[in-house]
Motif scaffolding. Structure first.
Motif, short mmCIF file in Angstrom:
data_model
loop_
_atom_site.label_atom_id
_atom_site.label_comp_id
_atom_site.label_asym_id
_atom_site.label_seq_id
_atom_site.Cartn_x
_atom_site.Cartn_y
_atom_site.Cartn_z
N ASP A 224 7.88 -4.27 2.64
CA ASP A 224 8.43 -3.98 3.96
C ASP A 224 9.95 -4.16 3.98
O ASP A 224 10.67 -3.38 4.62
N ARG A 225 10.43 -5.21 3.30
CA ARG A 225 11.87 -5.44 3.27
C ARG A 225 12.59 -4.32 2.52
O ARG A 225 13.66 -3.86 2.95
N ILE A 226 12.01 -3.85 1.45
CA ILE A 226 12.61 -2.74 0.71
C ILE A 226 12.63 -1.48 1.56
O ILE A 226 13.62 -0.74 1.59
N GLY A 227 11.54 -1.24 2.30
CA GLY A 227 11.48 -0.06 3.16
C GLY A 227 12.57 -0.06 4.21
O GLY A 227 13.19 0.97 4.49
N ALA A 228 12.83 -1.24 4.80
CA ALA A 228 13.89 -1.33 5.81
C ALA A 228 15.27 -1.20 5.18
O ALA A 228 16.18 -0.60 5.76
N GLN A 229 15.44 -1.73 3.97
CA GLN A 229 16.75 -1.69 3.31
C GLN A 229 17.12 -0.29 2.86
O GLN A 229 18.28 0.12 2.97
N PHE A 230 16.15 0.47 2.36
CA PHE A 230 16.45 1.78 1.77
C PHE A 230 15.98 2.94 2.64
O PHE A 230 15.85 4.06 2.14
N GLU A 231 15.70 2.70 3.88
CA GLU A 231 15.22 3.77 4.75
C GLU A 231 16.21 4.93 4.75
O GLU A 231 17.41 4.76 4.95
N ASN A 232 15.69 6.11 4.47
CA ASN A 232 16.45 7.36 4.44
C ASN A 232 17.42 7.45 3.26
O ASN A 232 18.22 8.38 3.18
N ASP A 233 17.39 6.48 2.35
CA ASP A 233 18.23 6.55 1.15
C ASP A 233 17.45 7.18 0.00
O ASP A 233 16.24 6.96 -0.14
N ALA A 235 16.60 6.89 -3.55
CA ALA A 235 16.64 5.87 -4.59
C ALA A 235 15.27 5.79 -5.27
O ALA A 235 14.24 6.05 -4.65
N ILE A 236 15.28 5.43 -6.54
CA ILE A 236 14.07 5.15 -7.28
C ILE A 236 13.88 3.64 -7.28
O ILE A 236 14.75 2.89 -7.73
N ILE A 237 12.75 3.19 -6.77
CA ILE A 237 12.49 1.77 -6.65
C ILE A 237 11.24 1.42 -7.45
O ILE A 237 10.16 1.96 -7.18
N ASN A 238 11.40 0.56 -8.43
CA ASN A 238 10.30 0.17 -9.31
C ASN A 238 9.94 -1.29 -9.05
O ASN A 238 10.79 -2.18 -9.14
N LEU A 239 8.67 -1.52 -8.73
CA LEU A 239 8.16 -2.88 -8.59
C LEU A 239 7.31 -3.20 -9.81
O LEU A 239 6.29 -2.54 -10.06
N HIS A 240 7.73 -4.19 -10.57
CA HIS A 240 7.01 -4.61 -11.77
C HIS A 240 6.15 -5.81 -11.39
O HIS A 240 6.64 -6.93 -11.25
N LEU A 241 4.86 -5.56 -11.21
CA LEU A 241 3.97 -6.57 -10.65
C LEU A 241 3.51 -7.56 -11.71
O LEU A 241 3.33 -7.20 -12.88
N PRO A 242 3.28 -8.80 -11.31
CA PRO A 242 2.78 -9.80 -12.26
C PRO A 242 1.30 -9.57 -12.55
O PRO A 242 0.61 -8.87 -11.81
N PRO A 243 0.80 -10.16 -13.64
CA PRO A 243 -0.62 -10.00 -14.00
C PRO A 243 -1.52 -10.92 -13.18
O PRO A 243 -2.14 -11.86 -13.70
N VAL A 244 -1.57 -10.66 -11.87
CA VAL A 244 -2.36 -11.49 -10.96
C VAL A 244 -3.37 -10.59 -10.25
O VAL A 244 -3.28 -9.36 -10.28
N THR A 251 -0.12 -1.91 2.15
CA THR A 251 0.17 -0.59 2.70
C THR A 251 1.61 -0.23 2.42
O THR A 251 2.52 -1.03 2.70
N LEU A 252 1.85 0.94 1.87
CA LEU A 252 3.20 1.46 1.64
C LEU A 252 3.45 2.53 2.69
O LEU A 252 2.78 3.56 2.72
N GLN A 253 4.44 2.24 3.56
CA GLN A 253 4.61 3.11 4.72
C GLN A 253 6.03 3.66 4.87
O GLN A 253 6.19 4.82 5.22
N ASP A 254 7.06 2.88 4.62
CA ASP A 254 8.42 3.30 4.92
C ASP A 254 9.15 3.92 3.73
O ASP A 254 10.10 4.68 3.91
N GLN A 255 8.75 3.61 2.52
CA GLN A 255 9.50 4.03 1.35
C GLN A 255 8.54 4.25 0.18
O GLN A 255 7.65 3.44 -0.06
N SER A 256 8.69 5.38 -0.52
CA SER A 256 7.89 5.58 -1.72
C SER A 256 8.40 4.68 -2.82
O SER A 256 9.60 4.47 -2.98
N LEU A 257 7.46 4.09 -3.57
CA LEU A 257 7.78 3.15 -4.63
C LEU A 257 7.00 3.51 -5.88
O LEU A 257 6.03 4.27 -5.84
N ASN A 258 7.40 2.95 -6.98
CA ASN A 258 6.64 3.01 -8.21
C ASN A 258 6.14 1.60 -8.52
O ASN A 258 6.95 0.67 -8.66
N LEU A 259 4.83 1.44 -8.62
CA LEU A 259 4.24 0.13 -8.89
C LEU A 259 3.72 0.10 -10.32
O LEU A 259 2.86 0.93 -10.68
N TYR A 260 4.21 -0.86 -11.10
CA TYR A 260 3.83 -0.99 -12.50
C TYR A 260 3.01 -2.26 -12.68
O TYR A 260 3.48 -3.36 -12.38
#
Length: 411
Positions: A224-233, A235-244, A251-260
């Motif tokens: 949610d914080r990323i969506g508010a920060q990059f709204e309408n920008d 940018a390629i945003i990559n989230l590298h998730l931990p092995p948990v 829910t991804l609503q404001d910004q498209s992301l890449n989840l790894y």
């Protein structure tokens, strides 16, 4: 010196032409030459030749092959021939500027439209006058990643166009010129050009060592914080998730992301046991890589009303593993669907297809491997390398969508 008349012997003045005494001419007469018509004939011949040359030049200019050249569009007789990057058949695109991730690989169509003077589709009539048509990129000798184009052809994924050329590029491709060449049956040549500029998109990576994302609550707050920060920008945003294991959905609503996803030394893998939903802006693609979606017999593992793609993911124990609805286009590549009621389901009324490949998937032990209720466009879905094994029904194609199973395994 005195001069005497040869006739009467009288004295003649100096340089006299006749005698003043006897009136006789004192110099011999010269007979005038008889006029000859040769010079006149030559002149007439030259004039006739000049006239013939003028007529020949006019005929050559009238009937000889002509060359036409333009950026974005060319007017050829009654035809308006244009290239566009949109579905609007009347707006040419002389130049195209798009953004791309530096290491990203992309594809987009260059669309051809042909209109007559009344604004009607004249594709069939114009193409009947074409001998050959080709496309090539020029002016990219120094590019570290040259653009490439397919030869113009009809593509069912873009049915409004008689021909398209698929443009492949990366974020490093730079600038180049696309040239379509139409060789007409009457010898005319038409050059239709577009200038392409690829602008690298800024890339931002988020790692669990730097940002809290060990729980579903932390991950959702970060998204949610990323969506508010990059709204309408852009940018390629990559989230590298931990092995948990995330025990609740996101829910991804404001910004498209890449989840790894990731795997640690003990074999722990990024896993979601709650539903993941993609509701981002239409047109942006959200990517999921290398993670597991584990259900308990109900619900949907991954769903979206916007475009998304899952690669090398597993979906186990869901009512529906992956569900594309609304106006979404979704792809699954290299994924495993095991023991779901429905593995992958399409029920979307969108009008755009971004990728036709559904290759190298495993559909094992599902009630239905793939269910197609409604699919945007009539593009053929290619299941090359996919394996269907132990399902009650491999594909339930309720909308008669074109599919290619020629290189799939159905047991």
């Amino acid at each position: 010196m005195e001069h005497k008349c040869p006739w009467c012997g009288g004295d003649l003045p100096e340089n006299a032409s006749f005698c003043p005494h006897c009136a006789q001419f004192t110099r011999p007469r010269e007979e005038a030459a008889i006029p000859r018509p040769r010079r006149k004939k030559v002149l007439l011949g030259l004039l006739l030749l000049a006239a013939l040359l003028a007529v020949g030049a006019g005929l050559w200019l009238t009937f000889s092959p002509k060359s036409y050249d333009g950026y974005g569009e060319v007017r050829y007789g009654e035809y308006q021939i244009l290239l566009s990057q949109s579905a609007d058949r009347f707006i040419p695109s002389p130049s195209v500027s798009v953004q791309g991730e530096p290491e990203g690989q992309y594809r987009m169509p260059a669309r051809l439209f042909i209109n007559n003077s009344d604004g009607q589709d004249a594709s069939e009539a114009f193409l009947a006058e074409v001998e050959t048509v080709s496309a090539v990129f020029v002016g990219q000798e120094d590019s570290p990643s040259p653009m490439a184009c397919s030869q113009p052809a009809y593509n069912p994924g873009v049915p409004e166009c008689p021909l398209i050329s698929l443009i492949d590029y990366t974020g490093k491709s730079g600038t180049a010129e696309l040239v379509w060449t139409f060789q007409m049956k009457n010898g005319d040549i038409i050059y239709l050009r577009q200038t392409y500029e690829i602008i690298p998109i800024p890339v931002y990576d988020y790692y669990p060592e730097e940002y809290p994302m060990d729980t579903p609550e932390e991950l959702q707050a970060l998204i949610d914080r990323i969506g508010a920060q990059f709204e309408n920008d852009e940018a390629i945003i990559n989230l590298h998730l931990p092995p948990v294991t995330y025990t609740d959905g996101i829910t991804l609503q404001d910004q498209s992301l890449n989840l790894y996803g990731s795997t640690d030394a003990d074999g722990n893998h990024t896993t979601f046991t709650g539903p993941v939903r993609v509701l981002t802006h239409y047109g942006a693609i959200t990517y999921f890589y290398d993670m597991d979606f584990v259900g308990n017999g109900g619900g949907t593992g991954l769903s979206g009303s916007a475009s998304f793609r899952a690669t090398n993911c597993t979906f186990t124990g869901w009512d529906t593993g992956v569900f594309a609805y609304g106006t979404s286009w979704a792809n699954v590549i290299g994924c495993t669907f095991r023991y779901n009621r429905i593995g992958f389901r399409f029920d979307s009324s969108g009008d755009y297809a971004n990728h036709s490949m559904f290759n190298d998937n495993q559909f094992i032990g599902n009630d239905v491997g793939v269910q197609l209720d409604s699919v945007p466009t009539d593009v053929e879905l290619n299941f090359q390398g996919s394996v269907f094994r132990g399902n009650r029904m491999s594909i339930d194609n309720r909308c008669s969508q074109p599919t290619d199973l020629s290189q799939a395994t159905l047991d």
